[in-house]
Design a protein around this motif. Structure first.
Motif, short mmCIF file in Angstrom:
data_model
loop_
_atom_site.label_atom_id
_atom_site.label_comp_id
_atom_site.label_asym_id
_atom_site.label_seq_id
_atom_site.Cartn_x
_atom_site.Cartn_y
_atom_site.Cartn_z
N LEU A 1 -18.21 -16.99 15.26
CA LEU A 1 -18.19 -15.66 15.87
C LEU A 1 -18.95 -15.67 17.19
N GLY A 2 -20.04 -16.42 17.24
CA GLY A 2 -20.84 -16.49 18.45
C GLY A 2 -20.13 -17.14 19.62
N GLY A 3 -19.05 -17.88 19.34
CA GLY A 3 -18.29 -18.51 20.41
C GLY A 3 -16.93 -17.90 20.61
N VAL B 1 -20.49 -11.83 21.33
CA VAL B 1 -21.44 -11.78 20.23
C VAL B 1 -22.38 -12.97 20.39
N PRO B 2 -23.66 -12.75 20.57
CA PRO B 2 -24.59 -13.88 20.74
C PRO B 2 -24.67 -14.72 19.47
N PHE B 3 -24.94 -16.01 19.63
CA PHE B 3 -25.22 -16.85 18.47
C PHE B 3 -26.48 -16.32 17.78
N GLY C 1 -23.17 -11.31 11.77
CA GLY C 1 -21.85 -11.90 11.62
C GLY C 1 -21.86 -13.40 11.72
N ASN C 2 -22.93 -13.97 12.27
CA ASN C 2 -23.09 -15.42 12.32
C ASN C 2 -23.81 -15.92 11.07
N ARG C 3 -23.88 -17.23 10.91
CA ARG C 3 -24.50 -17.84 9.73
C ARG C 3 -25.93 -17.33 9.51
N GLU C 4 -26.65 -17.15 10.60
CA GLU C 4 -28.04 -16.77 10.48
C GLU C 4 -28.25 -15.34 9.99
#
Length: 556
Positions: A235-237, A394-396, A400-403
């Motif tokens: 999502l971040g990319g 969306v920033p890493f 929505g990202n793994r973190e």
């Protein structure tokens, strides 16, 4: 961001071919090793060399391609305009590749019906003389005596210009009645170079009704090698033009996460010719192309292509299949182009030079399109108070990202059901399309369980639902398998200019999906979902990817 200058850019030997080769072997055995053999057995006549075709282009740096109706090719670089080549058959059509490696159109040698037909067929031995290159219209023309023209190989034209010129063959052409030899839709662009060879204005990889034999072993044996692309990312990319991102924000994703898949035609040696003056920047010497040895995440081990694999120093890199294949079946190799959408895209002409028993045979193919952006999630809603409308980029590490997974809740039934809205992925426009980005229609969409043991499968059809009129359910289409059954949706829309209004919505019962795969989604558990867009021809033949995706994390 400006588009590249317009210079107007298909598996294995089947049983019948193997049997034919066996007959050839028996014939040679009978005629040479056993001169007194049964005279009723067929004999093999020595193949006669075709006379050379010559001419001189009015512009320098172009490559002339002679194409036979069976797909075989012969090329000659014409750095100063003059060319001389021995065609692969008695009758061929001639085509041009521009200095930048893109398709520059057919050579017309005559017209009829007041310019409504353009004659392209040329006999071996033809002397074309001056060949006037019209790069603005995407074709070239020459004067040739009628006895050296094959008038059966003609194209529909307007004022003598083939209708497929300037658009790489993506043009409407109805009722062709079988077309001309090697040109199914009579648009003037030979089938191996035509990005829409049935004339319905749907790119071949996106066409649910591809041309007859396009995926057959016989077609591949004739040099119909495939070129397909993948664009992946978390999502971040994820990038998408409809999200309001600028080209400067979009362009870095393709060099970072784009992949080009290439069918490797069988032979003792297969080399990839991307041109050398300077040619395509992602697969010619000194360019950005890399062989991703060790996979993504191990970039330090990647090798520059073709420089890594060019022992004879001719500028053409050796193609090696990434995985073992059945005898006579083509392999598949992956190239990381490292190129932006201005450097790789529709109309790029790649040539495979296949050498077997010391004899080189050439084949040409045109890249149809490149996924320049990902399918992007606009919003999700679990119907239980948890919902989000995303803002891009969306920033890493952002939600929505793994973190930091998105939080979702189960409904009264105990199932987690998500309403999901998406934007389609984009490509760059193909002339005469205008604008910066084109939403790609006709794709198939499915949700996979990223990170699961069954992650190679999409959710089964009972886990989906939709009221979107642009989507129709499909089943058993992904990954070339129906065990267990896989589901998803076919997008009924056509390609069109990108617009934030071009969204589609589906519902996913995530709990049912996981249960069908022997898994669960209990309180406190996290799951990664891969939202993928597939070309309809992705698994025909199987295992030849043409997709783009984005991965989003959820937590119950």
């Amino acid at each position: 961001m400006t588009n590249r200058p317009q210079s107007v850019r298909r598996r294995g030997l089947g049983f019948a071919l193997v049997a034919a080769l066996a007959l050839v072997g028996l014939s040679l055995l009978a005629s040479s090793a056993f001169p007194n053999a049964d005279p009723g057995l067929p004999t093999i006549a020595k193949k006669k060399k075709q006379k050379k075709i010559t001419g001189k282009l009015t512009k320098r740096g172009y490559t002339v391609i002679a194409l036979a109706k069976d797909g075989k090719a012969k090329t000659d670089r014409a750095p100063k305009g003059a060319f001389k080549l021995r065609p692969p058959a008695k009758k061929v059509t001639l085509h041009l590749r521009a200095p930048d490696g893109t398709y520059a159109g057919p050579i017309v040698v005559g017209t009829r019906k007041g310019g409504k037909r353009a004659i392209e067929g040329v006999y071996a031995g033809a002397k074309l003389g001056k060949v006037k290159v019209n790069s603005a219209k995407g074709y070239a023309k020459a004067k040739l005596r009628k006895k050296l023209t094959d008038r059966k190989r003609e194209a529909r034209a307007k004022k003598g210009v083939p209708i497929g010129a300037g658009n790489f063959g993506r043009v409407k052409s109805k009722k062709t009645h079988g077309g001309a030899p090697g040109d199914l839709d009579l648009d003037g662009v030979a089938d191996p170079l035509d990005i829409d060879d049935d004339g319905d204005k749907v790119l071949d990889n996106l066409d649910r009704k591809p041309r007859k034999g396009s995926a057959s072993l016989a077609a591949i044996a004739s040099g119909d090698f495939g070129l397909k692309t993948t664009l992946f990312g978390p999502l971040g990319g994820t990038v998408n033009a409809n999200a309001g991102l600028t080209p400067a924000q979009i362009e870095p994703a393709l060099p970072m996460n784009g992949i080009l898949w290439i069918d490797v035609l069988p032979g003792d040696l297969t080399e990839l010719d991307c041109g050398t003056s300077p040619g395509l920047p992602y697969c010619s010497s000194g360019g950005t192309g890399r062989l991703p040895d060790g996979g993504f995440g191990n970039e330090a081990n990647w090798r520059p292509f073709p420089d890594c694999c060019d022992p004879d120093g001719d500028g053409f890199g050796t193609l090696t299949p990434d995985a073992p294949t059945d005898p006579g079946d083509p392999g598949l190799t992956v190239l990381h182009p490292g190129a932006t959408s201005d450097q790789i895209g529709s109309g790029d002409v790649l040539i495979e030079r296949v050498t077997t028993d010391g004899i080189e045979t050439q084949f040409a193919a045109t890249l149809q399109y490149v996924f320049a952006t990902n399918p992007a999630m606009v919003s999700y809603d679990d119907g239980q108070g948890s919902s989000t409308t995303l803002s891009y980029p969306v920033p890493f590490g952002a939600p929505g990202n793994r973190e930091d997974p998105f939080l979702v809740r189960a409904g009264p039934s105990g199932d987690v059901v998500l309403d999901l809205t998406f934007w389609r992925p984009q490509r760059r426009p193909i002339p005469p399309e205008t604008g910066e980005w084109i939403d790609i229609g006709g794709l198939q969409y499915g949700v996979s369980l990223a990170g699961e043991d069954t992650g190679k499968f999409t959710c089964p059809q009972p886990a989906y639902s939709t009221e979107d009129p642009d989507l129709t359910p499909i089943e058993g289409v992904f990954q070339g398998t129906n065990d267990p059954p896989n589901g998803g949706f076919q997008d009924l829309t056509r390609d069109r200019p990108a617009s934030p209004a071009n969204t589609f919505t589906l519902q996913l019962n995530l709990t049912k999906c996981l249960e069908s795969r022997g898994s669960s989604f209990g309180p406190g558990e996290e799951r990664a979902l891969g939202f993928s867009a597939f070309a309809p021809q992705q698994y025909d033949p199987p295992n030849n990817p043409d997709d783009t995706n984005t991965t989003v994390f959820f937590k119950r």
